[in-house]
Design a protein around this motif. Sequence first.
Motif, PDB file in Angstrom:
ATOM      1  N   VAL A   4      -0.338  75.106  50.197  1.00 20.01           N
ATOM      2  CA  VAL A   4      -0.587  74.005  48.770  1.00 20.01           C
ATOM      3  C   VAL A   4       0.213  74.268  47.309  1.00 20.01           C
ATOM      4  O   VAL A   4      -1.244  74.774  47.521  1.00 20.01           O
ATOM      5  N   ILE A   5       0.837  74.409  47.467  1.00 20.31           N
ATOM      6  CA  ILE A   5       1.017  74.603  45.727  1.00 20.31           C
ATOM      7  C   ILE A   5       1.506  73.533  44.749  1.00 20.31           C
ATOM      8  O   ILE A   5       2.657  72.917  45.170  1.00 20.31           O
ATOM      9  N   LYS A  47      -1.073  75.818  28.420  1.00 23.44           N
ATOM     10  CA  LYS A  47      -2.797  75.096  29.188  1.00 23.44           C
ATOM     11  C   LYS A  47      -2.737  73.592  29.655  1.00 23.44           C
ATOM     12  O   LYS A  47      -3.051  72.760  30.205  1.00 23.44           O
ATOM     13  N   HIS A  48      -0.914  72.815  28.942  1.00 23.07           N
ATOM     14  CA  HIS A  48      -1.217  71.927  29.843  1.00 23.07           C
ATOM     15  C   HIS A  48      -0.479  71.620  31.015  1.00 23.07           C
ATOM     16  O   HIS A  48      -0.284  70.642  31.749  1.00 23.07           O
ATOM     17  N   PHE A  49       0.159  72.483  31.424  1.00 15.98           N
ATOM     18  CA  PHE A  49       0.329  72.828  33.115  1.00 15.98           C
ATOM     19  C   PHE A  49      -1.003  73.450  33.614  1.00 15.98           C
ATOM     20  O   PHE A  49      -1.232  74.541  33.647  1.00 15.98           O
ATOM     21  N   LEU A  50      -1.881  72.536  34.670  1.00 17.38           N
ATOM     22  CA  LEU A  50      -2.306  72.758  35.889  1.00 17.38           C
ATOM     23  C   LEU A  50      -1.858  72.740  37.216  1.00 17.38           C
ATOM     24  O   LEU A  50      -0.656  72.393  37.315  1.00 17.38           O
ATOM     25  N   ILE A  51      -2.481  73.740  37.811  1.00 15.12           N
ATOM     26  CA  ILE A  51      -1.905  74.169  39.220  1.00 15.12           C
ATOM     27  C   ILE A  51      -3.372  74.123  40.275  1.00 15.12           C
ATOM     28  O   ILE A  51      -4.244  74.217  40.283  1.00 15.12           O
ATOM     29  N   VAL A  52      -2.948  73.593  41.230  1.00 13.31           N
ATOM     30  CA  VAL A  52      -3.634  73.418  42.693  1.00 13.31           C
ATOM     31  C   VAL A  52      -2.815  74.248  43.310  1.00 13.31           C
ATOM     32  O   VAL A  52      -1.739  74.144  43.849  1.00 13.31           O
ATOM     33  N   VAL A  53      -4.533  74.941  43.813  1.00 16.14           N
ATOM     34  CA  VAL A  53      -3.657  76.502  44.941  1.00 16.14           C
ATOM     35  C   VAL A  53      -4.716  75.806  45.895  1.00 16.14           C
ATOM     36  O   VAL A  53      -5.700  75.688  46.157  1.00 16.14           O
ATOM     37  N   GLU A  54      -4.391  75.105  47.737  1.00 13.34           N
ATOM     38  CA  GLU A  54      -4.940  74.958  48.342  1.00 13.34           C
ATOM     39  C   GLU A  54      -4.643  75.545  49.531  1.00 13.34           C
ATOM     40  O   GLU A  54      -3.930  76.546  49.855  1.00 13.34           O
ATOM     41  N   GLU A  55      -5.405  75.968  50.231  1.00 15.29           N
ATOM     42  CA  GLU A  55      -5.494  76.403  51.618  1.00 15.29           C
ATOM     43  C   GLU A  55      -6.019  75.690  52.643  1.00 15.29           C
ATOM     44  O   GLU A  55      -7.325  75.241  52.381  1.00 15.29           O
ATOM     45  N   TRP A  56      -5.180  75.567  54.338  1.00 18.80           N
ATOM     46  CA  TRP A  56      -5.699  74.546  54.737  1.00 18.80           C
ATOM     47  C   TRP A  56      -5.744  74.994  56.001  1.00 18.80           C
ATOM     48  O   TRP A  56      -4.960  76.046  56.253  1.00 18.80           O
ATOM     49  N   GLU A  57      -6.751  75.009  56.969  1.00 23.14           N
ATOM     50  CA  GLU A  57      -7.352  75.382  58.817  1.00 23.14           C
ATOM     51  C   GLU A  57      -5.691  74.638  59.049  1.00 23.14           C
ATOM     52  O   GLU A  57      -5.125  75.694  60.492  1.00 23.14           O
ATOM     53  N   SER A  58      -5.136  73.245  59.435  1.00 24.35           N
ATOM     54  CA  SER A  58      -3.675  72.856  60.009  1.00 24.35           C
ATOM     55  C   SER A  58      -3.527  72.337  58.549  1.00 24.35           C
ATOM     56  O   SER A  58      -4.127  71.290  58.361  1.00 24.35           O
ATOM     57  N   GLU A  59      -2.059  71.789  59.509  1.00 21.60           N
ATOM     58  CA  GLU A  59      -1.334  70.396  58.979  1.00 21.60           C
ATOM     59  C   GLU A  59      -2.156  69.405  59.151  1.00 21.60           C
ATOM     60  O   GLU A  59      -1.947  68.267  58.126  1.00 21.60           O
ATOM     61  N   LYS A  60      -3.217  69.232  60.419  1.00 22.03           N
ATOM     62  CA  LYS A  60      -3.718  67.666  60.569  1.00 22.03           C
ATOM     63  C   LYS A  60      -4.703  68.366  59.809  1.00 22.03           C
ATOM     64  O   LYS A  60      -4.860  66.981  59.513  1.00 22.03           O
ATOM     65  N   HIS A  61      -5.077  68.683  58.796  1.00 19.61           N
ATOM     66  CA  HIS A  61      -6.072  68.383  57.902  1.00 19.61           C
ATOM     67  C   HIS A  61      -5.640  68.468  56.544  1.00 19.61           C
ATOM     68  O   HIS A  61      -6.830  67.860  56.493  1.00 19.61           O
ATOM     69  N   LEU A  62      -4.708  68.789  56.183  1.00 20.93           N
ATOM     70  CA  LEU A  62      -4.115  68.525  55.295  1.00 20.93           C
ATOM     71  C   LEU A  62      -3.669  66.901  55.130  1.00 20.93           C
ATOM     72  O   LEU A  62      -3.816  65.982  54.284  1.00 20.93           O
ATOM     73  N   GLU A  63      -3.131  66.704  56.122  1.00 22.01           N
ATOM     74  CA  GLU A  63      -2.237  65.106  56.208  1.00 22.01           C
ATOM     75  C   GLU A  63      -3.774  64.045  56.258  1.00 22.01           C
ATOM     76  O   GLU A  63      -4.683  62.857  55.149  1.00 22.01           O
ATOM     77  N   ALA A  64      -5.016  64.802  57.121  1.00 24.63           N
ATOM     78  CA  ALA A  64      -6.188  64.548  56.021  1.00 24.63           C
ATOM     79  C   ALA A  64      -6.955  63.773  55.131  1.00 24.63           C
ATOM     80  O   ALA A  64      -7.524  62.950  54.858  1.00 24.63           O
ATOM     81  N   HIS A  65      -6.639  64.887  54.356  1.00 22.85           N
ATOM     82  CA  HIS A  65      -6.948  64.998  53.161  1.00 22.85           C
ATOM     83  C   HIS A  65      -6.241  64.456  52.254  1.00 22.85           C
ATOM     84  O   HIS A  65      -5.909  63.493  51.535  1.00 22.85           O
ATOM     85  N   PHE A  66      -5.134  63.987  52.859  1.00 24.77           N
ATOM     86  CA  PHE A  66      -3.657  62.928  51.502  1.00 24.77           C
ATOM     87  C   PHE A  66      -4.311  61.457  51.977  1.00 24.77           C
ATOM     88  O   PHE A  66      -4.128  60.412  51.393  1.00 24.77           O
TER      89      PHE A  66
END
Length: 95
Positions: A4-5, A47-66
């Motif tokens: 996810v970006i 500097k007002h642009f912040l970016i989150v770079v994420e890596e997840w094992e699976s969609e299931k884990h990402l959904e739990a994060h949400f």
Amino acid sequence: MINVIAKANIKPENIGKAIELYAELAAETRKEKGCLKYDIIQNMKEKHFLIVVEEWESEKHLEAHFNAEHFKRLVPEIGELANAKSEVHVCRKII
């Protein structure tokens, strides 16, 4: 593997508060099952642009994060500090 970006255009006067909230979000998210990477990076020129770079094992884990308490609480707070809605890209690694 899911990547996810998420890009946020924070109002310049709110950058300090946004970084504080992102720090809490990152600390809590890194404890989640399936989270392989969760970094907050800042554009060096704008500097007002912040970016989150994420890596997840699976969609299931990402959904739990949400659905995590800290996500549901902190993301709307961060959104209030931004100039516009964040741009989020959910991707699958292909190579």
